[in-house]
Design a protein around this motif. Structure first.
Motif, PDB file in Angstrom:
ATOM      1  N   THR A  20       0.827  -1.207   0.000  1.00  0.00           N
ATOM      2  CA  THR A  20       0.000   0.000   0.000  1.00  0.00           C
ATOM      3  C   THR A  20       0.862   1.258   0.000  1.00  0.00           C
ATOM      4  N   ASP A  21       2.090   1.123   0.483  1.00  0.00           N
ATOM      5  CA  ASP A  21       3.002   2.266   0.555  1.00  0.00           C
ATOM      6  C   ASP A  21       4.431   1.811   0.255  1.00  0.00           C
ATOM      7  N   ILE A  22       5.195   2.687  -0.374  1.00  0.00           N
ATOM      8  CA  ILE A  22       6.625   2.475  -0.589  1.00  0.00           C
ATOM      9  C   ILE A  22       7.363   3.618   0.097  1.00  0.00           C
ATOM     10  N   HIS A  23       8.311   3.289   0.954  1.00  0.00           N
ATOM     11  CA  HIS A  23       9.095   4.290   1.670  1.00  0.00           C
ATOM     12  C   HIS A  23      10.545   4.239   1.207  1.00  0.00           C
ATOM     13  N   ILE A  24      11.049   5.376   0.738  1.00  0.00           N
ATOM     14  CA  ILE A  24      12.455   5.498   0.362  1.00  0.00           C
ATOM     15  C   ILE A  24      13.108   6.413   1.396  1.00  0.00           C
ATOM     16  N   ASP A  25      13.910   5.811   2.277  1.00  0.00           N
ATOM     17  CA  ASP A  25      14.473   6.524   3.423  1.00  0.00           C
ATOM     18  C   ASP A  25      15.962   6.763   3.227  1.00  0.00           C
ATOM     19  N   PRO A  26      16.441   7.988   3.507  1.00  0.00           N
ATOM     20  CA  PRO A  26      17.871   8.279   3.346  1.00  0.00           C
ATOM     21  C   PRO A  26      18.723   7.579   4.410  1.00  0.00           C
ATOM     22  N   LEU A  27      19.856   7.056   3.972  1.00  0.00           N
ATOM     23  CA  LEU A  27      20.864   6.497   4.862  1.00  0.00           C
ATOM     24  C   LEU A  27      22.156   7.288   4.674  1.00  0.00           C
ATOM     25  N   LEU A  28      23.111   7.095   5.569  1.00  0.00           N
ATOM     26  CA  LEU A  28      24.370   7.835   5.468  1.00  0.00           C
ATOM     27  C   LEU A  28      25.123   7.494   4.187  1.00  0.00           C
ATOM     28  N   ASP A  29      24.966   6.245   3.703  1.00  0.00           N
ATOM     29  CA  ASP A  29      25.705   5.834   2.506  1.00  0.00           C
ATOM     30  C   ASP A  29      24.781   5.431   1.363  1.00  0.00           C
ATOM     31  N   GLY A  30      23.533   5.929   1.359  1.00  0.00           N
ATOM     32  CA  GLY A  30      22.605   5.608   0.289  1.00  0.00           C
ATOM     33  C   GLY A  30      21.167   5.751   0.743  1.00  0.00           C
ATOM     34  N   CYS A  31      20.335   4.758   0.449  1.00  0.00           N
ATOM     35  CA  CYS A  31      18.939   4.812   0.889  1.00  0.00           C
ATOM     36  C   CYS A  31      18.400   3.385   1.018  1.00  0.00           C
TER      37      CYS A  31
END
Length: 390
Positions: A20-31
């Motif tokens: 139902t949802d897609i979350h793209i979360d930032p990481l220190l070395d990417g996502c």
């Protein structure tokens, strides 16, 4: 042969896994890319910085967000053709310390549940809803926390009403699914179109039924209650812990007890819970935590407790799909009298406990013993429920 772009791969995974949802979360070395499936967030894949930025830019370009938008929040809604279907995407972007965070709500009209028979209602609960649809007497209020399936229940009722050749108008924020045969109005604060103004204007359009997407402030509550008192068929959703708590919410909006008693017909409270995978479901003994949960609420431990170990069919989660657990409060004369005399929540609940009325836990117990859901699921959504059956 052209390789699929990253955004196409991510969207395909979301659609094929029923997310139902897609979350793209930032990481220190990417996502990281996570999918919400059957109400739970699951990590799908991590991307390095270069691929993560490429993915973000591709999605931004797809939905018309400026590639340079990283310093301020943006929300857009776009239709996107995917294979043989058209998806309705709600995309929100917000800047975080470590980079841009993107959330995508996948709205697939082909998958929307619009029938009462698909919601998970028991036979007696379905009869109560069918009775209201037959009589159309008093406001139908659907309550529960965010993500409890209130909109699905509202749309299922609207579908029944439209079949009877009625003029149906909704005021929503936002319109989640476009439904054929219904006039749907979307709240737009930039143009001063609020829930309250939407109700007031819609009443001049000769509606047979009016649905308010959410009562969240006093003016909307007053307009909705007044419309119901005047004899209009009114439906609305609202946040509350259980059915009786809705009385306190309406009082807190400044409504008088005589207005509430005159308007309300049926109050439904609900939660969405994961269904046990039928391929790997099995019975087991209750855990000490489950025993303590039921004892603390003076409830008899279910005769059978089922669980699911996880298999290929459910991606090793033990959960496949979701169903609702419901409390349906069809108010009667005694209930109205208690409201008119200013009775508090506990007094009304005590009266209901001595009647055939079933609360959420009662409905959950039936589904636990039937092997549809696990006791863990009930604990996950129900530890803060306000009642005690003692």
């Amino acid at each position: 042969m052209n390789e699929k772009r990253l955004d196409e791969i991510v969207l395909a995974e979301g659609v094929n896994s029923r997310a139902t949802d897609i979350h793209i979360d930032p990481l220190l070395d990417g996502c990281s890319v996570r999918m919400r499936i059957d109400g739970r967030l699951r990590l799908w894949k991590n991307f390095n910085k270069e691929d993560g930025q490429r993915l973000l830019n591709q999605i931004k370009a797809d939905v018309g967000i400026d590639i340079g938008s990283v310093f301020y929040p943006v929300s857009v809604r776009r239709k996107l053709k995917f294979d043989d279907r058209v998806l309705d995407l709600r995309v929100s972007l917000v800047p975080c310390v470590s980079g841009a965070k993107l959330a995508i709500r996948l709205l697939d009209t082909a998958n929307v549940q619009q029938k009462l028979s698909t919601l998970g209602l028991g036979d007696d609960q379905s009869e109560q809803l069918e009775r209201w649809l037959s009589d159309l007497n008093g406001m139908f209020l659907i309550t529960g926390p965010t993500g409890s399936g209130k909109t699905s229940t509202a749309y299922a009722l609207l579908d029944e009403l439209v079949e009877e050749a009625r003029h149906v108008v909704t005021i929503e924020d936002p319109v989640e699914y476009e439904l054929d045969g219904i006039n749907q109005i979307e709240v737009n604060l930039h143009h001063n179109l609020t829930f309250a103004k939407g109700v007031k204007t819609s009443l001049r359009m000769d509606p047979d039924c009016l649905m308010v997407g959410e009562i969240r402030e006093p003016e909307t509550a007053r307009q909705a209650i007044n419309a119901a008192v005047m004899g209009h068929v009114m439906m609305a959703t609202m946040h509350s812990r259980d059915a009786v708590s809705s009385i306190t919410r309406l009082r807190n909006f400044g409504l008088e007890d005589h207005q509430i008693a005159a308007a309300l017909g049926v109050v439904v409270n609900q939660r969405l819970v994961g269904k046990l995978c039928p391929k790997c479901v099995h019975q087991r003994d209750a855990t000490p935590l489950e025993v303590a949960f039921f004892e603390s609420r003076s409830l008899q431990l279910p005769k059978t407790i089922s669980d699911a170990a996880g298999c290929d069919a459910c991606d090793d989660t033990g959960i496949q799909g979701r169903t609702g657990i419901f409390e349906v409060w069809n108010l009667n004369q005694a209930d109205y009298q208690m409201i008119l005399t200013g009775a508090d929540e506990e007094s009304i609940r005590a009266k209901l406990a001595n009647s055939p009325h079933k609360n959420l836990l009662d409905d959950a117990l039936v589904k636990i013993e039937a092997g549809v859901i696990s006791a863990n699921e009930v604990m996950r959504v129900g530890l803060s429920l306000p009642w005690n059956n003692s």
